[in-house]
Structure formats: structure tokens, C-alpha cells
Design a protein around this motif. Structure first.
Motif, PDB file in Angstrom:
ATOM      1  N   ILE A   9      52.266  50.864  46.784  1.00  0.00           N
ATOM      2  CA  ILE A   9      50.877  51.169  47.117  1.00  0.00           C
ATOM      3  C   ILE A   9      50.300  49.938  47.797  1.00  0.00           C
ATOM      4  O   ILE A   9      50.394  48.830  47.278  1.00  0.00           O
ATOM      5  N   SER A  10      49.705  50.112  48.961  1.00  0.00           N
ATOM      6  CA  SER A  10      49.256  48.974  49.772  1.00  0.00           C
ATOM      7  C   SER A  10      47.952  48.373  49.254  1.00  0.00           C
ATOM      8  O   SER A  10      47.049  49.103  48.830  1.00  0.00           O
ATOM      9  N   TYR A  11      47.863  47.065  49.310  1.00  0.00           N
ATOM     10  CA  TYR A  11      46.663  46.328  48.927  1.00  0.00           C
ATOM     11  C   TYR A  11      46.467  45.168  49.901  1.00  0.00           C
ATOM     12  O   TYR A  11      47.391  44.781  50.613  1.00  0.00           O
ATOM     13  N   GLY A  12      45.292  44.582  49.866  1.00  0.00           N
ATOM     14  CA  GLY A  12      45.022  43.366  50.611  1.00  0.00           C
ATOM     15  C   GLY A  12      44.732  42.229  49.651  1.00  0.00           C
ATOM     16  O   GLY A  12      44.827  42.390  48.438  1.00  0.00           O
ATOM     17  N   MET A  13      44.391  41.063  50.204  1.00  0.00           N
ATOM     18  CA  MET A  13      44.019  39.905  49.387  1.00  0.00           C
ATOM     19  C   MET A  13      42.629  39.444  49.815  1.00  0.00           C
ATOM     20  O   MET A  13      42.408  39.113  50.986  1.00  0.00           O
ATOM     21  N   TYR A  14      41.711  39.411  48.869  1.00  0.00           N
ATOM     22  CA  TYR A  14      40.319  39.097  49.153  1.00  0.00           C
ATOM     23  C   TYR A  14      39.759  38.137  48.095  1.00  0.00           C
ATOM     24  O   TYR A  14      40.284  38.059  46.985  1.00  0.00           O
ATOM     25  N   ILE A  15      38.688  37.452  48.455  1.00  0.00           N
ATOM     26  CA  ILE A  15      37.894  36.739  47.465  1.00  0.00           C
ATOM     27  C   ILE A  15      36.604  37.514  47.299  1.00  0.00           C
ATOM     28  O   ILE A  15      35.842  37.695  48.258  1.00  0.00           O
ATOM     29  N   ALA A  16      36.365  38.011  46.089  1.00  0.00           N
ATOM     30  CA  ALA A  16      35.100  38.667  45.764  1.00  0.00           C
ATOM     31  C   ALA A  16      34.186  37.617  45.150  1.00  0.00           C
ATOM     32  O   ALA A  16      34.579  36.909  44.220  1.00  0.00           O
ATOM     33  N   SER A  17      32.982  37.504  45.676  1.00  0.00           N
ATOM     34  CA  SER A  17      32.051  36.492  45.194  1.00  0.00           C
ATOM     35  C   SER A  17      30.702  37.125  44.871  1.00  0.00           C
ATOM     36  O   SER A  17      30.355  38.188  45.383  1.00  0.00           O
ATOM     37  N   SER A  18      29.958  36.448  43.998  1.00  0.00           N
ATOM     38  CA  SER A  18      28.619  36.925  43.649  1.00  0.00           C
ATOM     39  C   SER A  18      27.830  35.756  43.072  1.00  0.00           C
ATOM     40  O   SER A  18      28.301  34.608  43.061  1.00  0.00           O
ATOM     41  N   PHE A  19      26.630  36.040  42.579  1.00  0.00           N
ATOM     42  CA  PHE A  19      25.759  34.965  42.100  1.00  0.00           C
ATOM     43  C   PHE A  19      24.846  35.474  40.984  1.00  0.00           C
ATOM     44  O   PHE A  19      24.643  36.683  40.814  1.00  0.00           O
ATOM     45  N   ARG A  20      24.313  34.513  40.242  1.00  0.00           N
ATOM     46  CA  ARG A  20      23.304  34.783  39.214  1.00  0.00           C
ATOM     47  C   ARG A  20      22.376  33.588  39.169  1.00  0.00           C
ATOM     48  O   ARG A  20      22.794  32.494  38.808  1.00  0.00           O
ATOM     49  N   GLY A  21      21.136  33.790  39.603  1.00  0.00           N
ATOM     50  CA  GLY A  21      20.232  32.654  39.728  1.00  0.00           C
ATOM     51  C   GLY A  21      20.767  31.712  40.787  1.00  0.00           C
ATOM     52  O   GLY A  21      21.061  32.115  41.903  1.00  0.00           O
ATOM     53  N   GLY A  22      20.937  30.434  40.419  1.00  0.00           N
ATOM     54  CA  GLY A  22      21.469  29.452  41.357  1.00  0.00           C
ATOM     55  C   GLY A  22      22.959  29.239  41.226  1.00  0.00           C
ATOM     56  O   GLY A  22      23.535  28.401  41.926  1.00  0.00           O
ATOM     57  N   ALA A  23      23.604  29.988  40.331  1.00  0.00           N
ATOM     58  CA  ALA A  23      25.036  29.823  40.092  1.00  0.00           C
ATOM     59  C   ALA A  23      25.840  30.804  40.942  1.00  0.00           C
ATOM     60  O   ALA A  23      25.415  31.937  41.194  1.00  0.00           O
ATOM     61  N   MET A  24      27.033  30.369  41.391  1.00  0.00           N
ATOM     62  CA  MET A  24      27.908  31.204  42.205  1.00  0.00           C
ATOM     63  C   MET A  24      29.306  31.224  41.590  1.00  0.00           C
ATOM     64  O   MET A  24      29.707  30.282  40.913  1.00  0.00           O
ATOM     65  N   ASN A  25      30.023  32.290  41.837  1.00  0.00           N
ATOM     66  CA  ASN A  25      31.417  32.344  41.404  1.00  0.00           C
ATOM     67  C   ASN A  25      32.177  33.322  42.291  1.00  0.00           C
ATOM     68  O   ASN A  25      31.588  34.162  42.969  1.00  0.00           O
ATOM     69  N   GLY A  26      33.492  33.171  42.288  1.00  0.00           N
ATOM     70  CA  GLY A  26      34.344  34.051  43.074  1.00  0.00           C
ATOM     71  C   GLY A  26      35.710  34.169  42.438  1.00  0.00           C
ATOM     72  O   GLY A  26      36.100  33.332  41.620  1.00  0.00           O
ATOM     73  N   GLN A  27      36.436  35.215  42.821  1.00  0.00           N
ATOM     74  CA  GLN A  27      37.770  35.442  42.280  1.00  0.00           C
ATOM     75  C   GLN A  27      38.591  36.224  43.291  1.00  0.00           C
ATOM     76  O   GLN A  27      38.061  36.852  44.206  1.00  0.00           O
ATOM     77  N   ILE A  28      39.907  36.181  43.119  1.00  0.00           N
ATOM     78  CA  ILE A  28      40.797  36.983  43.936  1.00  0.00           C
ATOM     79  C   ILE A  28      40.740  38.437  43.465  1.00  0.00           C
ATOM     80  O   ILE A  28      40.776  38.715  42.268  1.00  0.00           O
ATOM     81  N   VAL A  29      40.646  39.359  44.413  1.00  0.00           N
ATOM     82  CA  VAL A  29      40.774  40.786  44.121  1.00  0.00           C
ATOM     83  C   VAL A  29      41.725  41.402  45.138  1.00  0.00           C
ATOM     84  O   VAL A  29      41.853  40.907  46.258  1.00  0.00           O
TER      85      VAL A  29
END
Length: 230
Positions: A9-29
Motif C-alpha cells: 500500500i503506497s504512502y509518502g513521507m511528511y512532517i505534520a506540524s501544529s501549535f498551541r499558544g506560542g509552542a510548536m511541534n511536528g512529527q513524521i506521518v
């Protein structure tokens, strides 16, 4: 049943990112797919235990950076095997904060898009988000990294928190004559025939000959955290 059929099953490689207030985070999806074209709606699967999921729920925004084939394993490991609860993943990287406040990673990305979450579905271990695209940009020409390329060419591994994790995963074809060593932290397997060119280790280098300062190209664990494969 053979769980390895799921690798077809085909997939790609991405970084999903988001924020809460002044904080940021991201992860591989990798579980990302376009659902509709009018409006453009994208489905994204995120582990419920991850910090990025908390930020998405707080902001209703998801940034998706599309990674190219030139992305180093260490860069993927930073977002795939490290937690934003212990470190700032954006430190030292090129990124952009969009008008909504959502960050997108620019390093090694061939483009990015932003989603506003319209619906979500609890899928047990993961949350499935349906997001409408609000912004997008092509950054450079290049080939997007597929999940197959990540496994077969980059020799990357899958964290247990990923939706595509397979517990009893078969080793890649082309078994090595020289002894292979596995990282006990992330399960990355060092193949002597392949080496680690990104880390300065040439193909044909036995594990015992790798400099002691070398670290796992996926998670950054030191050489002492490797064990010989049976």
C-alpha cells in the motif's frame, strides 16, 4: 496472514506540524491522502499519544511538509523518534509560521500545505483528521520520498506509534553475508554492504570498523546500543 503485504500500500513521507499558544511541534506521518478536490480535503492519521495530536486538537490546524528523496535519515529520525516533550524540534531548522500561526518545516521539503480541521474520527490508537487545504506552496522541484523509498533505499525503520508499524516485519531482501547489527532503540539495522554514506561510513565497512563516535542515523543512539543480528 502475511502482514508484509501491507508494504504494497503506497504512502509518502511528511512532517505534520501544529501549535498551541506560542509552542510548536511536528512529527513524521505517512498516512496522508487526498479525499476530495472541491474543496481540497486531506486525511491525516496521528497517534493519540503524540504531542502533535494535542496541538492539532487545540489549534485545529495542520501543516504538512512534503519531504524529498534527499532527506537524510537523521532528519527524519529527529521528527520520527524524538519527542517534542523533551526537545524543541524546530531549533536550528528553517521553518515558516503561516498567518494562522501554524508552522511548516522548509528544510528538505519540496513543498508544503496547510489544513484547517473540519472533522476528526477516533480510530483507537490514532486520530484521523479531515482537513480543508487553506494554503500551499511549491518550494523546489524534486521527487517526493515514498515510504517504500524510505525503507528500501534509506533503510529507515518504523516507530511503534506509526499507523503502519508491523511488529513481525520481514527483513529487506538481499540478505548480507557480513553480520548485521540492530539498534535496540529504533530497530534500525546496519547493513555492512550498504554502510551509512550520509554518516561517512562507506559500503563494505564491517560494524566493528565503524568509528566509536558514529551514531544511529535514525534515532541518534550511540554505537553501544547496537546488538548483533542472529
Amino acid at each position: 496472514m502475511d502482514p508484509n503485504i501491507l508494504h504494497n500500500i503506497s504512502y509518502g513521507m511528511y512532517i505534520a506540524s501544529s501549535f498551541r499558544g506560542g509552542a510548536m511541534n511536528g512529527q513524521i506521518v505517512n498516512a496522508v491522502i487526498q479525499i476530495t478536490s472541491q474543496p481540497v480535503t486531506i486525511a491525516v492519521s496521528v497517534n493519540k499519544q503524540n504531542l502533535t495530536r494535542e496541538f492539532i486538537d487545540a489549534s485545529s490546524r495542520i501543516g504538512l511538509s512534503i519531504l524529498g528523496e534527499d532527506t537524510p535519515l537523521a532528519f527524519i529520525g529527529k521528527f520520527g523518534f524524538h519527542s517534542g516533550r523533551q526537545e524543541d524540534k524546530f531549533k536550528g531548522l528553517r521553518y515558516q509560521v503561516l498567518d494562522s500561526g501554524c508552522p511548516v518545516v522548509l528544510d528538505y521539503a519540496i513543498g508544503y500545505l496547510e489544513l484547517v480541521v473540519r472533522r476528526s474520527c477516533d480510530c483507537g490508537t490514532h486520530m484521523l483528521y479531515l482537513g480543508e487545504m487553506t494554503e500551499s506552496k511549491v518550494l523546489k522541484m524534486g521527487r517526493p520520498m515514498t515510504y517504500e523509498y524510505y525503507h528500501q533505499v534509506k533503510r529507515g525503520t518504523t516507530p511503534e506509534s506509526a499507523p503502519t508499524f508491523i511488529k513481525e516485519e520481514a527483513m529487506p531482501k538481499g540478505a548480507a553475508a557480513l553480520k548485521r547489527y540492530r539498534c535496540v532503540v529504533c530497530n534500525y539495522v546496519y547493513h555492512p554492504e550498504i554502510g551509512d554514506p550520509d554518516g561517512g561510513v562507506q559500503p563494505g565497512t564491517p560494524f566493528e570498523k565503524i568509528p566509536d563516535a558514529w551514531v544511529c542515523p535514525v534515532c541518534g543512539a550511540d554505537k553501544s546500543r547496537f546488538v548483533a543480528e542472529e
